[in-house]
Design a protein around this motif. Structure first.
Motif, short mmCIF file in Angstrom:
data_model
loop_
_atom_site.label_atom_id
_atom_site.label_comp_id
_atom_site.label_asym_id
_atom_site.label_seq_id
_atom_site.Cartn_x
_atom_site.Cartn_y
_atom_site.Cartn_z
N UNK A 46 0.78 -1.20 0.06
CA UNK A 46 -0.03 0.05 -0.11
C UNK A 46 0.74 1.33 -0.14
N UNK A 47 2.06 1.26 -0.31
CA UNK A 47 3.03 2.18 -0.12
C UNK A 47 2.58 3.50 -1.08
N UNK A 48 2.09 3.17 -2.19
CA UNK A 48 1.91 4.27 -3.36
C UNK A 48 0.28 5.04 -2.66
N UNK A 49 -0.27 4.33 -1.87
CA UNK A 49 -1.36 4.95 -1.26
C UNK A 49 -1.53 5.46 0.06
N UNK A 50 -0.12 5.63 0.44
CA UNK A 50 0.09 5.86 1.81
C UNK A 50 1.12 7.34 1.80
N UNK A 51 0.53 8.00 2.88
CA UNK A 51 1.06 9.47 3.10
C UNK A 51 1.24 9.41 4.66
N UNK A 52 2.28 10.51 4.96
CA UNK A 52 2.78 10.54 6.24
C UNK A 52 2.99 11.73 6.91
N UNK A 53 2.55 11.68 8.29
CA UNK A 53 2.85 12.97 9.11
C UNK A 53 4.08 12.57 9.72
N UNK A 54 4.61 13.71 10.54
CA UNK A 54 5.60 13.59 11.68
C UNK A 54 5.24 14.60 12.67
N UNK A 55 5.32 14.14 13.69
CA UNK A 55 5.14 14.99 14.98
C UNK A 55 6.23 15.62 15.73
N UNK A 56 6.12 16.41 16.73
CA UNK A 56 7.30 16.91 17.33
C UNK A 56 6.82 18.17 18.15
N UNK A 57 5.99 18.91 17.78
CA UNK A 57 5.49 20.27 18.19
C UNK A 57 4.57 20.19 19.42
N UNK A 58 5.12 21.06 20.60
CA UNK A 58 4.42 20.65 21.72
C UNK A 58 3.39 22.15 22.02
N UNK A 59 2.13 21.68 22.31
CA UNK A 59 0.98 22.68 22.27
C UNK A 59 1.09 23.42 23.46
N UNK A 60 2.12 23.14 24.40
CA UNK A 60 2.33 23.76 25.72
C UNK A 60 2.94 25.27 25.28
N UNK A 61 3.60 25.23 24.00
CA UNK A 61 4.45 26.28 23.62
C UNK A 61 3.66 26.85 22.21
N UNK A 62 2.63 26.58 22.23
CA UNK A 62 1.90 27.13 21.02
C UNK A 62 0.58 27.64 21.29
N UNK A 63 0.22 28.64 20.31
CA UNK A 63 -1.29 29.35 20.88
C UNK A 63 -2.11 29.47 19.51
N UNK A 64 -1.42 28.71 18.38
CA UNK A 64 -2.02 28.55 17.04
C UNK A 64 -1.45 27.37 16.11
N UNK A 65 -2.21 26.84 15.17
CA UNK A 65 -1.72 26.06 14.44
C UNK A 65 -2.23 26.33 12.93
N UNK A 66 -1.50 25.79 11.97
CA UNK A 66 -1.82 25.87 10.48
C UNK A 66 -2.21 24.88 9.73
N UNK A 67 -2.30 23.33 10.69
CA UNK A 67 -2.70 22.19 10.21
C UNK A 67 -2.05 21.82 8.92
#
Length: 282
Positions: A137-158
């Motif tokens: 299913x590799x050709x139909x798979x997309x990926x996300x990567x995390x790491x940002x901490x909401x403790x130090x954020x007040x907005x996101x751009x998705x």
């Protein structure tokens, strides 16, 4: 004062990690860059995201036949999966040691077997080596990567072509993905978010399916027990609520409506909407 001093190293460590990952967003990631081909692709359309809360057992899912549906994690095991015919399936980033890879391989294999042949997948980038080596299913798979901490954020751009906020629960990953894909209306069903109450009674009833191949192992039980015993589960839920509000604020700024069509559950960030009305207005 002593408690504050004891907490300070945690905050400093998390802030340094967040700052590093934020800086890394300045450098394009080839794997995440591929997500750009999906940005805004479904503008003007409606999406139903189906969660795994126990309330799902009380829902007539057949009414979603023919709708744009996003499922997640172990939902491929539901008896109505062929009726729902999900267009998207989202899986949380791998959070177990490599010694549990066989559990993940078996689990993803079940998805490949039961989900539609044209279903688009979204995995954590740390799962890519399993997708590439153990599935087709590799050709139909997309990926996300995390790491940002909401403790130090007040907005996101998705923006899933960059690192996103840490995935405490699959709901945030689903919503950020759906907003990025361009859907104008997003409805949540079965995202009860009442695990705190359910865990106090019986961890076997937290989800409609009880356990999956990656939740019914020693690693997951130890992880959940530690969250409860330490009280960190409450902290993680507070951070998740913070994320959900940031996602909602961004969605509103982009004229995207997010509604909750579940009758039950603790999720109160998004307005409750009657599911029949949500479908009728297609």
């Amino acid at each position: 004062m002593k408690d504050i001093l004891n907490f300070s190293p945690y905050v400093i460590r998390k802030f340094m990690s967040h700052s590093l990952f934020s800086a890394m967003n300045l450098f394009p990631d080839k794997v995440l860059n591929r997500n750009k081909e999906l940005k805004g692709k479904y503008a003007g359309e409606k999406l139903f995201i189906i969660g795994s809360g126990p309330s799902i057992k009380e829902e007539d899912l057949s009414i979603l036949e023919g709708q744009n549906v996003m499922t997640q994690n172990n939902f491929h095991m539901h008896e109505m999966i062929n009726v729902l015919n999900p267009k998207f399936h989202v899986v949380v980033p791998k959070h177990h040691a490599n010694s549990f890879d066989d559990d993940w391989i078996d689990w993803i294999g079940d998805m490949e077997e039961k989900l539609p042949n044209d279903c688009t997948y979204f995995f954590g980038k740390n799962t890519k080596y399993l997708i590439d080596s153990k599935t087709s299913i590799g050709d139909r798979s997309y990926y996300i990567n995390q790491g940002l901490n909401p403790l130090f954020m007040n907005r996101t751009d998705c923006d899933i072509s960059n690192r996103i906020m840490n995935v405490t629960s699959v709901i945030t990953q689903c919503l950020m993905t759906a907003v990025y894909l361009g859907f104008d209306e997003i409805f949540l069903l079965g995202m009860d978010l009442n695990q705190i109450v359910q865990f106090a009674e019986d961890r076997d009833n937290v989800r409609w399916y009880s356990h999956s191949k990656i939740t019914d192992n020693k690693a997951e039980k130890g992880f959940e027990d530690n969250l409860l015993k330490s009280g960190n589960m409450y902290f993680e839920f507070w951070k998740m609520w913070r994320q959900l509000n940031m996602i909602d604020n961004y969605a509103k700024a982009k004229n995207v409506f997010i509604g909750n069509v579940s009758k039950f559950g603790l999720l109160n960030v998004f307005p409750r909407v009657d599911i029949q009305e949500a479908i009728k207005n297609s």
